[in-house]
Design an enzyme around this catalytic site. Structure first.
Site, short mmCIF file in Angstrom:
data_model
loop_
_atom_site.label_atom_id
_atom_site.label_comp_id
_atom_site.label_asym_id
_atom_site.label_seq_id
_atom_site.Cartn_x
_atom_site.Cartn_y
_atom_site.Cartn_z
CE LYS A 176 10.04 -2.11 -5.32
NZ LYS A 176 11.00 -1.27 -6.07
CD GLU A 179 10.79 2.72 -8.33
OE1 GLU A 179 11.12 1.97 -7.38
OE2 GLU A 179 9.74 3.38 -8.35
N GLY A 229 11.06 3.26 3.64
CA GLY A 229 10.75 4.26 2.61
C GLY A 229 9.91 5.36 3.20
N GLY A 230 9.12 5.99 2.35
CA GLY A 230 8.35 7.16 2.77
C GLY A 230 7.07 6.79 3.51
CB THR A 233 5.44 4.01 0.16
OG1 THR A 233 5.77 5.12 -0.64
CG2 THR A 233 5.43 2.76 -0.68
N GLY A 234 4.48 3.59 3.13
CA GLY A 234 4.37 2.72 4.30
C GLY A 234 2.93 2.51 4.70
CD GLU A 251 12.66 0.43 10.73
OE1 GLU A 251 12.94 1.57 11.16
OE2 GLU A 251 12.50 -0.55 11.46
CB CYS A 285 15.73 8.12 7.24
SG CYS A 285 17.00 7.00 7.85
CD GLU A 386 11.83 12.13 5.25
OE1 GLU A 386 10.93 11.61 4.55
OE2 GLU A 386 12.66 11.46 5.87
#
Ligand code: NAD
Length: 493
Positions: A176, A179, A229-230, A233-234, A251, A285, A386
């Site tokens: 995925k 988006e 990702g962020g 979300t992780g 990651e 990142c 970040e």
């Protein structure tokens, strides 16, 4: 309805179950460059089911490792053939310059070639248990069905760090992409199919993570989730996966220090501090967003950085004159602008940038000028969080111990840079810094053969290198007694 279907489920290309579509916008000028199918949760569940069926069927798992490696090489060859087209897609989707996109695709190709060669060289481990009749060996097997979720800043690159080892290991997968930037991953899935990836081994759904997330992660049918990702979300994915005891690798972000001692080579330090933070407009990142510079050179160094930052040519990624492109979207630029406002209100000194470019030719894109804040300290959110934009903050130090303390004073631990002419000090520094990658007198480089990943809140897995393949493998100990004899115990039974 869109022309070509963009979802790959069980070897067949499909439109979204509800006909949903998403417009993909070029951040350099706001134009719509593509309209792609937007998967529904039912599509995502079908993709997971297809990956499960392809794994449980056993044919892919039983494919000899040399054949899997040959498949990876064929994929690499096709990516090589389509490199220009893929780089173009990456640029119109993310905004990065074509030069950067071409480097990304080269790296994608090298990851497939690397894992093809690594996996054929893997051998079982034989153990001498002291009985010649017993064959004891430790073997690696594919972990199973993988869900591979990637971010928008390096769409195909980040995905390739997952797909290549997953295929090499013999896993099946649902990929995925973000988006915001699905185009190169959709093109990649077509290449994978052309290369001969069997039906159901690689499935692709694309759409909103918030909508598809549960269908992809809150399920006992998935054995491994690899997410880049962020942080927020992780954490969500790790919580959901815990319910099923699904293995997860996350990651995540970084707030990466770039430490410059007074004896460091001046010219390369200026160059690499600038590229380290302003490449891809800071949407990296491992961007070196925290300059930590020795007090004795700080004023001159920052003045030179500002002078040079003002010369960076910000423009559309397709224009060969551009040195850095726009931010990925209007929404993301708004977040970066909010951080600039925050920095000013926190008392940091705005040295340069902090605004959109004045060139009317760039007005339709989400551009933002390279920005430097001096007089920063760890009480400020722009130093701790970040910002994921072209913002450099400057802190100063006087002693080596202070430089180490500042460099480690972050909840993240993805990457750090050190610049000094003293090799002994350099070695002390690289060992003392708690980050997954540390560059000494260089910045930003990596290789497919060396592990990538973060300490602390930058994540908990490793990609690339042998560990990046091991993530996709289960370990099995096989004990084979070739001459069984009665057990020592329970002789009376
Ligand atoms: P994000 O967390 O918003 O999204 C990443 C992916 O997760 C997207 O595909 C998104 O659709 C999906 N997603 C969102 N919610 C989900 C959910 N509930 N369940 C499942 N999937 C979900 O991150 P982003 O804004 O796309 O990317 C930027 C972040 O990625 C930055 O923090 C950056 O530091 C990080 N990043 C880290 C590395 C690394 O190697 N550590 C590399 C690149 C980017």
């Amino acid at each position: 309805m869109n022309g070509n279907p963009d979802l790959l489920i069980g070897g067949a290309w499909a439109h979204a179950a509800d006909g949903g579509l998403r417009e993909i916008v070029n951040p350099a000028d706001g134009t719509v460059v593509a309209t792609v199918d937007e998967a529904t949760p039912d599509d995502a569940r079908s993709a997971v089911a297809a990956a499960r069926a392809a794994f449980d069927d056993g044919a892919w798992v039983a494919t000899p490792v040399a054949e899997r490696a040959a498949l990876l090489v064929r994929i690499a060859d096709l990516l090589e053939r389509d490199k220009e087209e893929l780089a173009h897609l990456e640029t119109v989707d993310t905004g990065k310059t074509l030069v950067e996109s071409r480097i990304d695709i080269d790296d994608v190709i090298s990851v497939f070639r690397y894992y093809a060669s690594l996996v054929v060289g893997q051998a079982d481990r034989l153990i001498d248990v002291g009985d010649p009749a017993v064959l004891s060996r430790v073997v690696r097997e594919p972990i199973g069905v993988c869900v591979l979720i990637a971010p928008w800043n390096y769409p195909l690159l980040q995905m390739s760090w997952k797909v290549a080892p997953a295929l090499a290991a013999g896993c099946t997968m649902v990929v995925k992409p973000s988006e915001v930037t699905p185009l190169s991953t959709i093109a990649f899935a077509r290449s994978a199919q052309e290369a001969g990836v069997p039906a159901g081994v690689l499935n692709l759904v694309q759409g909103s993570g918030a909508v598809l997330g549960a269908a992809l992660t809150d399920t006992p049918d998935v054995d491994f989730i690899s997410f880049t990702g962020g942080l927020a979300t992780g954490k969500t994915i790790a919580r959901v996966a815990a319910e099923h005891v699904t293995k997860v690798a996350v990651e995540l972000g970084g707030k990466n220090p770039h430490i410059v001692f007074a004896d460091a080579d001046w010219a390369s330090s200026v160059d690499q501090v600038l590229t380290g933070v302003f490449l891809h407009s800071g949407q990296v990142c491992s961007a070196g967003t925290r300059l930590i510079v020795e007090e004795s050179i700080a004023d001159d160094f920052v003045a030179e950085l500002a002078r040079r930052a003002e010369l960076i040519r910000v423009g559309p990624g397709l224009d060969p004159a551009s040195e850095t492109g726009p931010l990925v979207s209007e929404a993301h630029r708004a977040k970066v602008e909010a951080y600039v406002e925050l920095g000013i209100s926190e008392g940091a000194k705005l040295v340069t940038g902090g605004v959109r470019p004045s060139d009317p030719a760039l007005a339709a894109g989400s551009f933002f000028l390279p920005t430097i804040f001096d007089n920063c300290d760890r009480s400020m959110r722009i130093v701790r969080e970040e910002t994921f934009g072209p913002i450099l903050t400057v802190e100063r130090f006087s002693t080596e111990a202070e430089a180490i303390r500042l460099g480690n004073d972050t909840e993240y631990g993805l990457a750090a840079g050190v610049r000094t002419a003293d090799p002994a000090r350099g070695e002390r520094m690289v060992r003392a810094l708690r980050h997954g990658t540390v560059w000494l007198n260089d910045f930003g480089y990596y290789t497919a053969a060396a592990e990538w990943g973060g300490f602390k809140k930058s994540g908990n897995g490793r990609e690339l290198g042998p560990t990046g393949l091991a993530e996709y493998q289960e370990i099995k100990h096989i004990w084979h007694n070739t001459a069984p004899k009665p057990a020592e115990w329970f002789k009376s039974v």
